[in-house]
Scaffold this active site. Structure first.
Site, PDB file in Angstrom:
ATOM      1  CE  LYS A   1      -3.978  -2.187   2.153  1.00 35.39           C
ATOM      2  NZ  LYS A   1      -3.407  -3.469   2.626  1.00 35.39           N
TER       3      LYS A   1
HETATM    4  P1  5BU Z   1      -8.339 -11.569   6.301  1.00 37.43           P
HETATM    5  O1  5BU Z   1      -7.631 -12.397   7.290  1.00 37.43           O
HETATM    6  O2  5BU Z   1      -9.054 -12.434   5.215  1.00 37.43           O
HETATM    7  O3  5BU Z   1      -9.252 -10.564   6.914  1.00 37.43           O
HETATM    8  O4  5BU Z   1      -7.164 -10.791   5.488  1.00 37.43           O
HETATM    9  C1  5BU Z   1      -7.436  -9.832   4.538  1.00 37.43           C
HETATM   10  C2  5BU Z   1      -6.159  -9.338   3.930  1.00 37.43           C
HETATM   11  O5  5BU Z   1      -6.478  -8.374   2.933  1.00 37.43           O
HETATM   12  C3  5BU Z   1      -5.226  -8.637   4.886  1.00 37.43           C
HETATM   13  O6  5BU Z   1      -3.908  -8.942   4.503  1.00 37.43           O
HETATM   14  C4  5BU Z   1      -5.503  -7.170   4.726  1.00 37.43           C
HETATM   15  O7  5BU Z   1      -4.359  -6.377   4.947  1.00 37.43           O
HETATM   16  C5  5BU Z   1      -5.906  -7.100   3.273  1.00 37.43           C
HETATM   17  N1  5BU Z   1      -6.898  -6.032   2.959  1.00 37.43           N
HETATM   18  C6  5BU Z   1      -8.148  -6.002   3.531  1.00 37.43           C
HETATM   19  O8  5BU Z   1      -8.506  -6.853   4.327  1.00 37.43           O
HETATM   20  N2  5BU Z   1      -9.018  -5.000   3.196  1.00 37.43           N
HETATM   21  C7  5BU Z   1      -8.705  -4.038   2.327  1.00 37.43           C
HETATM   22  O9  5BU Z   1      -9.534  -3.173   2.002  1.00 37.43           O
HETATM   23  C8  5BU Z   1      -7.407  -4.095   1.752  1.00 37.43           C
HETATM   24  C9  5BU Z   1      -6.534  -5.096   2.076  1.00 37.43           C
HETATM   25 BR1  5BU Z   1      -6.970  -2.823   0.535  1.00 37.43          BR
END
Ligand code: 5BU
Length: 488
Positions: free
Chosen positions: A317
């Site tokens: 990011k």
């Molecule tokens: P999760 O464990 O499925 O919640 O992980 C989601 C990943 O996607 C995590 O690495 C976040 O940093 C990433 N992410 C997110 O969740 N939402 C966003 O809007 C963005 C990135 Br951009």
């Protein structure tokens, strides 16, 4: 001589495509129905050599066809700079038509010196129904100026020629849409199916100058609706080489699952990559949470990505000025550009972010790409509609779009261009969020209702009893949702 001109025309047609002055997709038009092809010649002001070629061709056309005129006038705004160059080059005095009369002073609509009875040639960029050209004709005629000819860069062949002709103005065009499609097809840039579907759309969508359809409103199918197209056919339209590869990788491996390997230990990440590698198209990292980072770790990760055929995305990011981003990308402890096929970046700093990333690759030119953040999954995030639109514009309309593989967003309405990928995080079969603002949706909902091409799953897999079984389950459900989406 003729062959030379033809080669020039072809080269210019390809260049216009390359700089995104036209593209294929699902675009909202003034007349209310969506078009599979969209022209935006506003970008050519950023390419002086293209401005020069376009204006040259118009100048040549005027001279070779002996179009008589005392003045030249560009339809505001896109054609204004083109008309200016033609005016200077051919020594034909220019007239400028205001879009709105001034509220003070002379209230003139037409600027410049002229007499009633003078002739004026009109220059326009793109003609669909011809209504914009006719608006300019009417304003000139109000002043007693005679318009016999209009030269346009592109005729979309949707009725403009006939509509303008009805007002006794001859419309000449440098390019027709059919010509452009043929050049692109012959150069291997688009497939015959693209040519056929645009032709089908255009023939079913002829427009009168008042915006109504010639045979009444018809149901015209736009086969370029992004979410209805297969990954294979979209790969042809991608501007980014990594996006092309990714579309094909997803299609051949039959997976649109991105695993967020949010773990702090190198060994654990490598283990997850090896176990889940066969089922994913991307493995996403947050390299700054890794506690025991070392160069061997990224080397091993790259080896696993080759073994199992997935791409690596560093979810960094980026969000700074180009110069800083360039260093953050290529230098420091992590040297991200060395090993990550893809990175994420905020669009906040504008085009500098793309330029900065590209500059980070100068010493190590590799096939790399970026996903720009158009929306976020977290509750209460500050991204608004305007920001989202500006992000889409940055991803589709500038000189560095070949570096943009896709957009990270939460909904299909974020962008229409089928050559970009929608990556959507916030996916979990158990949809309850976490305590820190993450919001989840189901695999089916995110793909079918929200337009995700690739779904990011982290804890949904990492916290499962058996991560391999969980990866298979998510892969199967996401792929089935995509297959249903394109089959409908
Ligand atoms: P999760 O464990 O499925 O919640 O992980 C989601 C990943 O996607 C995590 O690495 C976040 O940093 C990433 N992410 C997110 O969740 N939402 C966003 O809007 C963005 C990135 Br951009």
């Amino acid at each position: 001589m003729l062959a030379k001109k033809e080669n020039e025309m072809r080269a210019l047609a390809l260049k216009l495509y390359e700089i995104n002055a036209f593209k294929f997709g699902d675009f909202k038009m003034k007349v209310g129905i969506n078009s599979p092809v969209y022209f935006d010649l506003r970008v050519i002001v950023s390419f002086p050599e293209v401005m020069d070629q376009v204006s040259n061709l118009i100048s040549d056309y005027v001279r070779e066809n002996n179009l008589q005129c005392k003045h030249v006038c560009g339809v505001p705004y896109t054609a204004l700079p083109i008309a200016t160059i033609v005016s200077v080059r051919e020594n034909i005095p220019m007239l400028v038509r205001r879009k709105e009369a001034k509220s003070y002073g002379t209230k003139k609509l037409i600027e410049g010196l002229y007499n009633a009875g003078d002739t004026c040639l009109i220059v326009e960029d793109v003609v669909t129904s011809g209504s914009s050209v006719l608006d300019t004709v009417k304003d000139l005629q109000k002043e007693g100026i005679v318009v016999n000819d209009a030269v346009v860069v592109v005729d979309r062949e949707q009725g403009g020629h006939a509509n303008i002709g009805k007002h006794s103005v001859r419309m000449h065009s440098l390019f027709t849409l059919s010509y452009l499609l043929n050049v692109l097809k012959e150069a291997g840039k688009i497939q015959q199916e693209t040519v056929d579907s645009v032709a089908k759309y255009i023939s079913g969508c002829q427009i009168n100058s008042d915006g109504s359809f010639v045979d009444g409103p018809k149901k015209v199918v736009n086969e370029f609706a992004r979410t209805k197209m297969t990954f294979e056919s979209r790969s042809n339209l991608a501007k980014s080489e990594v996006a092309k590869d990714l579309f094909n990788l997803m299609a051949s491996k039959k997976t649109n699952l991105c695993l967020a390997a949010d773990l702090t230990d190198c060994e654990k990440i490598l283990n997850v990559a090896d176990v889940c590698g066969p089922y994913i198209c991307i493995l996403k990292t947050h390299i700054d949470i890794v506690e025991n980072f070392n160069e061997d770790f990224v080397k091993n990760l790259v080896t696993l990505s080759k073994k199992h055929n997935f791409l690596i995305m560093e979810d960094r990011k980026f969000a700074d000025i180009g110069n800083t981003v360039s260093m953050q990308y290529s230098q420091g402890l992590f040297k991200i550009a060395q090993w990550a096929d893809l990175v994420t970046a905020h669009s906040i700093s504008g085009q500098g972010i793309l330029q900065g990333l590209k500059a980070g690759l100068v010493d190590a030119p590799k096939k790399r790409g970026v996903f720009l953040l158009g929306e976020m999954s977290s509750t209460g995030n500050l991204i608004n509609e305007q920001y989202k639109e500006a992000t889409t514009k940055l991803a589709t309309n500038n000189a560095d779009v070949d570096f943009v593989a896709g957009i990270v967003c939460q909904s299909a309405d974020c962008f229409a261009f089928p050559g970009l990928l929608q990556l959507t995080p916030g996916v979990k079969i158990d949809e309850s969020g976490d305590k820190l603002g993450q919001q989840y949706q189901s695999p089916e909902f995110i793909v079918q209702e929200k337009g995700a091409d690739i779904a990011v799953v982290g804890r949904g897999i990492l916290e499962a009893k058996c991560i391999e079984k969980a990866a298979v389950l998510y892969r199967d459900r996401l792929w089935a949702a995509y297959s249903d989406r394109v089959a409908k």
